[in-house]
Design an enzyme around this catalytic site. Structure first.
Site, PDB file in Angstrom:
ATOM      1  N   HIS A   1      -1.929  -3.368  -6.691  1.00 49.40           N
ATOM      2  CA  HIS A   1      -2.559  -3.016  -5.410  1.00 49.40           C
ATOM      3  C   HIS A   1      -4.063  -3.281  -5.462  1.00 49.40           C
ATOM      4  O   HIS A   1      -4.820  -2.548  -6.102  1.00 49.40           O
ATOM      5  CB  HIS A   1      -2.281  -1.540  -5.080  1.00 49.40           C
ATOM      6  CG  HIS A   1      -2.835  -1.116  -3.764  1.00 49.40           C
ATOM      7  ND1 HIS A   1      -3.842  -0.196  -3.626  1.00 49.40           N
ATOM      8  CD2 HIS A   1      -2.524  -1.508  -2.502  1.00 49.40           C
ATOM      9  CE1 HIS A   1      -4.130  -0.033  -2.341  1.00 49.40           C
ATOM     10  NE2 HIS A   1      -3.339  -0.819  -1.645  1.00 49.40           N
TER      11      HIS A   1
ATOM     12  N   SER B   1       0.827  -1.213   0.000  1.00 47.08           N
ATOM     13  CA  SER B   1       0.000   0.000   0.000  1.00 47.08           C
ATOM     14  C   SER B   1       0.855   1.254   0.000  1.00 47.08           C
ATOM     15  O   SER B   1       0.432   2.292  -0.498  1.00 47.08           O
ATOM     16  CB  SER B   1      -0.875   0.050   1.256  1.00 47.08           C
ATOM     17  OG  SER B   1      -1.696  -1.071   1.346  1.00 47.08           O
TER      18      SER B   1
ATOM     19  N   ASN C   1      -4.557   5.689  -1.782  1.00 51.60           N
ATOM     20  CA  ASN C   1      -4.086   6.077  -0.451  1.00 51.60           C
ATOM     21  C   ASN C   1      -3.458   7.465  -0.446  1.00 51.60           C
ATOM     22  O   ASN C   1      -3.482   8.147   0.584  1.00 51.60           O
ATOM     23  CB  ASN C   1      -3.116   5.041   0.103  1.00 51.60           C
ATOM     24  CG  ASN C   1      -3.869   3.854   0.684  1.00 51.60           C
ATOM     25  OD1 ASN C   1      -4.829   4.029   1.412  1.00 51.60           O
ATOM     26  ND2 ASN C   1      -3.466   2.649   0.319  1.00 51.60           N
TER      27      ASN C   1
HETATM   28  P1  NAD Z   1      -2.103  -9.551   7.240  1.00 50.42           P
HETATM   29  O1  NAD Z   1      -1.265  -9.328   8.430  1.00 50.42           O
HETATM   30  O2  NAD Z   1      -3.564  -9.783   7.399  1.00 50.42           O
HETATM   31  O3  NAD Z   1      -1.533 -10.750   6.390  1.00 50.42           O
HETATM   32  C1  NAD Z   1      -0.162 -10.947   6.148  1.00 50.42           C
HETATM   33  C2  NAD Z   1       0.079 -12.429   5.942  1.00 50.42           C
HETATM   34  O4  NAD Z   1       1.397 -12.573   5.461  1.00 50.42           O
HETATM   35  C3  NAD Z   1      -0.030 -13.246   7.230  1.00 50.42           C
HETATM   36  O5  NAD Z   1      -0.867 -14.365   7.002  1.00 50.42           O
HETATM   37  C4  NAD Z   1       1.400 -13.669   7.518  1.00 50.42           C
HETATM   38  O6  NAD Z   1       1.479 -14.931   8.113  1.00 50.42           O
HETATM   39  C5  NAD Z   1       1.978 -13.681   6.128  1.00 50.42           C
HETATM   40  N1  NAD Z   1       3.432 -13.532   6.062  1.00 50.42           N
HETATM   41  C6  NAD Z   1       4.187 -12.625   6.672  1.00 50.42           C
HETATM   42  N2  NAD Z   1       5.481 -12.750   6.302  1.00 50.42           N
HETATM   43  C7  NAD Z   1       5.511 -13.756   5.422  1.00 50.42           C
HETATM   44  C8  NAD Z   1       6.537 -14.335   4.641  1.00 50.42           C
HETATM   45  N3  NAD Z   1       7.795 -13.905   4.725  1.00 50.42           N
HETATM   46  N4  NAD Z   1       6.204 -15.337   3.803  1.00 50.42           N
HETATM   47  C9  NAD Z   1       4.928 -15.744   3.700  1.00 50.42           C
HETATM   48  N5  NAD Z   1       3.922 -15.247   4.409  1.00 50.42           N
HETATM   49  C10 NAD Z   1       4.212 -14.250   5.247  1.00 50.42           C
HETATM   50  O7  NAD Z   1      -1.845  -8.250   6.304  1.00 50.42           O
HETATM   51  P2  NAD Z   1      -2.789  -7.615   5.180  1.00 50.42           P
HETATM   52  O8  NAD Z   1      -3.645  -6.550   5.786  1.00 50.42           O
HETATM   53  O9  NAD Z   1      -3.424  -8.690   4.379  1.00 50.42           O
HETATM   54  O10 NAD Z   1      -1.712  -6.849   4.288  1.00 50.42           O
HETATM   55  C11 NAD Z   1      -0.836  -7.551   3.467  1.00 50.42           C
HETATM   56  C12 NAD Z   1      -0.282  -6.601   2.401  1.00 50.42           C
HETATM   57  O11 NAD Z   1      -1.362  -6.047   1.649  1.00 50.42           O
HETATM   58  C13 NAD Z   1       0.490  -5.412   2.966  1.00 50.42           C
HETATM   59  O12 NAD Z   1       1.552  -5.123   2.107  1.00 50.42           O
HETATM   60  C14 NAD Z   1      -0.547  -4.303   2.959  1.00 50.42           C
HETATM   61  O13 NAD Z   1       0.030  -3.027   2.873  1.00 50.42           O
HETATM   62  C15 NAD Z   1      -1.303  -4.622   1.689  1.00 50.42           C
HETATM   63  N6  NAD Z   1      -2.692  -4.112   1.610  1.00 50.42           N
HETATM   64  C16 NAD Z   1      -3.500  -4.173   2.703  1.00 50.42           C
HETATM   65  C17 NAD Z   1      -4.819  -3.700   2.577  1.00 50.42           C
HETATM   66  C18 NAD Z   1      -5.752  -3.767   3.743  1.00 50.42           C
HETATM   67  O14 NAD Z   1      -6.764  -3.024   3.726  1.00 50.42           O
HETATM   68  N7  NAD Z   1      -5.504  -4.613   4.741  1.00 50.42           N
HETATM   69  C19 NAD Z   1      -5.281  -3.212   1.353  1.00 50.42           C
HETATM   70  C20 NAD Z   1      -4.426  -3.211   0.256  1.00 50.42           C
HETATM   71  C21 NAD Z   1      -3.124  -3.644   0.393  1.00 50.42           C
END
Ligand code: NAD
Length: 509
Positions: free
Chosen positions: A142, A121, A192
């Site tokens: 994204h 993000s 964002n």
């Molecule tokens: P989250 O914490 O819900 O999920 C992250 C997942 O990644 C977890 O299941 C964790 O176990 C796994 N993980 C961490 N390190 C790892 C690795 N080295 N190898 C494999 N798996 C690994 O986070 P999220 O909210 O889903 O966000 C994930 C990404 O998406 C981030 O980069 C975030 O900026 C982006 N994003 C989030 C949103 C949102 O609204 N939550 C929206 C768009 C983009």
């Protein structure tokens, strides 16, 4: 161009990864669901069965397609299983080091043609790709939350991304039934970059005592037509997450609006994180709408932006009423009335009533019906109170407009009231982004409509409302606050100059 058949999602046990895996499997792609932690994968698999099961119940999917989609999803905690994938989409923790380490390791595992996509993000695609060994095959992809329901994908190229890799990734998003828009590799891309400072502005407005969170939501939904009010959205995103976003953006952009508002830190310190903790900005209080209103007398000093000629409101006045409504400017104090209402343009109510002692105008209430340029007036009426404004005067003003069917909010006598104070910096940002080539006007507007539920995008709206009018409103607020976000963007200055209204243009540093 590489043909993408097999996809992997890293972080498939998390919020975004789980949704992205659903998108890929639903569209017919073999999907490896990879996460470091099996518990997350088990949760996501259960959620996938529920999601597809509901699609079957609602007639959107056959049972056979549901079974096939689930069968296409293969869980894995072993990175070696990703070797045969054509596209790897990472949605792991928002950490540059962790994402770079993943892509560097994947580079030694995946075949040479595999494209790596990051769902980051806030981070730079170029920096994530840097040193991974295939910088030309890394793209930004994204998705919006929840990915399985939101069609928008912001696509970006790193400095070294090849046209072929970008085209193949773009084609894949379309094949997966998504709607891609192209944006530059800049902090926050489009969505964002517009949203994070806007949300912080909302929090600063609450902190400054402008209005209640409930009234801010009503104003934005009714005046601008957004599907979801900003306070509802911040409570949903999570106040702790809003802090992280501000902390990620401010050091890169040095945009003061992106910096974390002190109130946000206090709320989080108090354990108020939004929906996830059960307490955030909204209290759930809903005042009852008035069903009876006192009669009013209209005094017109000029054309009214709130109630243009022919509006039924104008013909319902009663000469002997206890409420006086001044339209089109003008104000005559009359202590014998319950309330004296003053239609405002960009000026403060204090300009009419005076405010030397802070006790002036106790029966005076400012008001304006929100209107974007010459669009028809919206249903929103913003009432303006001063410190000494009486509760009786406010209640009478509220009743008059609510009985006419308007949505009424109350705000302090501050520049821009609620809507203009919040939306004008966003228009200036969008106009500047257009100058800087962040994205096309169409893609910026599409992003806001699809990703944020706006009825129209910022460029379409500010242009329709008149860039010269935007200059006037934005400059009036800037003159009073000195805040850079209100400095009219270049396109607005040009529009004003073309009206012949600007002599020498002053550029404020
Ligand atoms: P989250 O914490 O819900 O999920 C992250 C997942 O990644 C977890 O299941 C964790 O176990 C796994 N993980 C961490 N390190 C790892 C690795 N080295 N190898 C494999 N798996 C690994 O986070 P999220 O909210 O889903 O966000 C994930 C990404 O998406 C981030 O980069 C975030 O900026 C982006 N994003 C989030 C949103 C949102 O609204 N939550 C929206 C768009 C983009």
């Amino acid at each position: 161009m590489i043909q993408i058949k097999k996809v992997a999602v890293c972080g498939a046990g998390g919020t975004m990864g789980a949704g992205i895996a659903l998108v890929a499997a639903r569209a017919g792609f073999e999907t490896v669901c990879f996460d470091k932690f099996p518990a997350g994968l088990a949760r996501s698999r259960k959620a996938a069965a529920t999601f597809f099961g509901r699609s079957v119940e609602r007639g959107r999917m056959s049972q056979a397609d549901c079974d096939a989609a689930l069968a296409r999803m293969q869980d894995s905690t072993n990175l070696a299983d990703l070797a045969g994938c054509d596209l790897v989409i990472e949605a792991i923790f928002e950490s540059l080091e962790v994402k770079r380490a993943l892509f560097t390791e994947l580079n030694t595992i995946c075949k040479p043609g595999t494209i790596f996509a990051s769902n980051t993000s806030t981070l730079s695609i170029t920096q994530i790709a840097g040193g991974c060994g295939r910088e030309d095959q890394v793209v930004g992809m994204h998705f919006c939350l929840p990915a399985q329901l939101m069609k928008l994908i912001e696509m970006s190229r790193g400095q070294n991304t090849s046209n072929d890799a970008f085209a193949a990734a773009w084609a894949w998003t379309e094949a997966a039934g998504q709607l891609p828009v192209e944006t530059q590799d800049k902090p926050g891309f489009i969505l964002n970059a517009l949203l994070v400072p806007f949300n912080n502005d909302v929090i600063r407005a609450i902190e400054a005592g402008l209005a209640t969170p409930e009234d801010i939501d009503i104003a934005v939904r009714s005046g601008l037509g957004y599907k979801i009010g900003p306070c509802t959205l911040i409570d949903l995103i999570g106040l702790d997450t809003q802090i992280l976003l501000g902390e990620a953006f401010y050091p890169i952009t040095l945009d003061r609006r992106a910096s974390v508002p002190p109130l946000l830190r206090r709320m989080v310190a108090a354990g108020k994180l939004g929906n996830k903790s059960g307490q955030g900005f909204l209290t759930g209080l809903k005042p009852e709408r008035a069903t009876n209103a006192p009669s009013y007398r209209i005094v017109s000093a000029g054309e009214s932006r709130s109630f243009p000629a022919g509006d039924a409101f104008l013909s319902n006045g009663v000469a002997t009423a206890d409420i006086t409504i001044h339209l089109g400017g003008g104000y005559v104090a009359d202590a014998s009335k319950i309330a004296v209402l003053v239609e405002l343009e960009t000026e403060c109510l204090g300009v009419h009533t005076g405010e030397d002692s802070g006790r002036e105008g106790s029966n005076a209430v400012g008001f304006a019906r929100y209107r974007n340029g010459n669009d028809a007036p919206s249903k929103l009426v913003e009432l303006v109170r001063q410190p000494a404004t009486s509760a009786d005067a406010l209640a009478a003003a509220r009743a008059i407009f609510e009985v006419q069917g308007q949505d009424v909010v109350v705000c302090a006598d501050q520049p821009g009231r609620i809507v203009d104070r919040l939306v004008r910096p966003k228009y200036n940002d969008a106009l500047r982004f257009l100058d800087e080539g962040l994205a096309s006007a169409a893609d910026m507007d599409k992003t806001c409509c699809l990703g944020l539920g706006y009825p129209d995008g910022p460029i379409e709206r500010v242009t329709r409302g008149g860039l010269a009018r935007h200059f006037d409103v934005s400059k009036a607020i800037h003159d009073m606050t000195g805040l850079l976000g209100y400095l009219p963007a270049r396109r607005a200055v040009v529009a004003k100059a073309r009206e012949g209204a600007l002599g020498a243009i002053t550029v404020v540093a």
